[in-house]
Scaffold this active site. Sequence first.
Site, PDB file in Angstrom:
ATOM      1  N   ASP A  13      46.585  41.169  30.888  1.00 29.12           N
ATOM      2  CA  ASP A  13      46.306  42.668  31.385  1.00 29.12           C
ATOM      3  C   ASP A  13      47.141  43.725  30.590  1.00 29.12           C
ATOM      4  OD1 ASP A  13      45.319  44.549  32.974  1.00 29.12           O
ATOM      5  OD2 ASP A  13      47.320  44.239  34.521  1.00 29.12           O
ATOM      6  N   ASN A  61      34.979  42.168  37.384  1.00 31.09           N
ATOM      7  CA  ASN A  61      34.908  42.868  35.965  1.00 31.09           C
ATOM      8  C   ASN A  61      33.546  43.512  35.596  1.00 31.09           C
ATOM      9  OD1 ASN A  61      37.673  41.141  34.510  1.00 31.09           O
ATOM     10  ND2 ASN A  61      37.868  42.962  35.399  1.00 31.09           N
TER      11      ASN A  61
HETATM   12  C1  FPP Z   1      42.649  43.166  31.270  1.00 36.04           C
HETATM   13  O1  FPP Z   1      43.140  44.385  30.737  1.00 36.04           O
HETATM   14  C2  FPP Z   1      41.914  42.539  30.251  1.00 36.04           C
HETATM   15  C3  FPP Z   1      40.645  42.159  30.617  1.00 36.04           C
HETATM   16  C4  FPP Z   1      39.934  42.466  31.767  1.00 36.04           C
HETATM   17  C5  FPP Z   1      39.842  41.143  29.399  1.00 36.04           C
HETATM   18  C6  FPP Z   1      40.602  40.182  28.926  1.00 36.04           C
HETATM   19  C7  FPP Z   1      39.874  39.821  27.758  1.00 36.04           C
HETATM   20  C8  FPP Z   1      40.248  39.557  26.510  1.00 36.04           C
HETATM   21  C9  FPP Z   1      41.878  39.696  26.135  1.00 36.04           C
HETATM   22  C10 FPP Z   1      39.482  39.338  25.106  1.00 36.04           C
HETATM   23  C11 FPP Z   1      38.488  38.352  25.242  1.00 36.04           C
HETATM   24  C12 FPP Z   1      38.976  36.950  25.653  1.00 36.04           C
HETATM   25  C13 FPP Z   1      38.738  35.818  24.915  1.00 36.04           C
HETATM   26  C14 FPP Z   1      38.992  34.692  25.685  1.00 36.04           C
HETATM   27  C15 FPP Z   1      38.095  36.004  23.367  1.00 36.04           C
HETATM   28  P1  FPP Z   1      42.451  45.804  31.409  1.00 36.04           P
HETATM   29  O2  FPP Z   1      41.374  46.077  30.593  1.00 36.04           O
HETATM   30  O3  FPP Z   1      42.504  45.667  32.645  1.00 36.04           O
HETATM   31  O4  FPP Z   1      43.494  46.836  30.827  1.00 36.04           O
HETATM   32  P2  FPP Z   1      44.067  48.019  31.556  1.00 36.04           P
HETATM   33  O5  FPP Z   1      44.785  47.494  33.019  1.00 36.04           O
HETATM   34  O6  FPP Z   1      45.126  48.665  30.994  1.00 36.04           O
HETATM   35  O7  FPP Z   1      42.913  49.028  31.735  1.00 36.04           O
END
Ligand code: FPP
Length: 233
Positions: A13, A61
Amino acid sequence: MRKVPVNLGIIMDGNGRWAKKRGLPRQAGHVTGAQVFRKITKYCEKCGVRYLTVYAFSTENWRRPQDEVNAIMNLLRQYLKESLSDFQQENIAVRFIGNREELAEDIRLLIEEAEQSTAHKTGMTLNIALNYGGQQEITAAARKLAQRVAAGELDAAAIDETMLEKALYTEDQPPVDLILRPSGEYRLSNFLIWQSAYAEYVFMDVLWPDFKEEDLERAFEEYARRDRRFGGV
Ligand code: FPP
């Protein structure tokens, strides 16, 4: 020997906030987040973690802007293609947990290829949670068992926790020992809710794209200090 969790779950996250702090589009946070994911996965295997589950995309998501959803799916495509060639030297078996039916067909095929080509690996099992939600997973497991009851193959009275557990995406894997959530949020967000019934939680302030091997070490140290009683005394 230091105590390392056998089964670890990570909620990756903070990608969006990391990008915002730098005046970059949210996608840039996911790009760096994906690089960190690769580094930390390899490090977990080196440390002796046997099962690692990362939360890559939840059933919720899809509500994000379309270009952000596309960016995450493209990172996944890239990872899957590379893992089919470059990652053959890694001793990691890749598995996907979540509802595959709603994913693009090329991703579904890449997932199957990645699973098949790494199934023989003897090191760590990496579960990538994609279009995953714990409530959805338990519902799907209940439906599967209900269908067997309706078909006359199973007596409803025989359904117990072990049977339901085996009907989850994680099937025969052991329970989760530690859930790690960086970024300063204190929630489980529908991640491995059944499997983590007795897990320890470590929350850290660092945003996922800034997450380093040292942060993982700190989490393991904290985990090693916990006194786990599993409901006993
Ligand atoms: C949460 O941060 C992250 C996600 C919803 C996506 C995670 C994806 C990756 C790390 C990249 C792709 C994965 C692979 C396995 C290649 P957020 O976007 O909710 O952050 P925020 O809370 O700061 O908005």
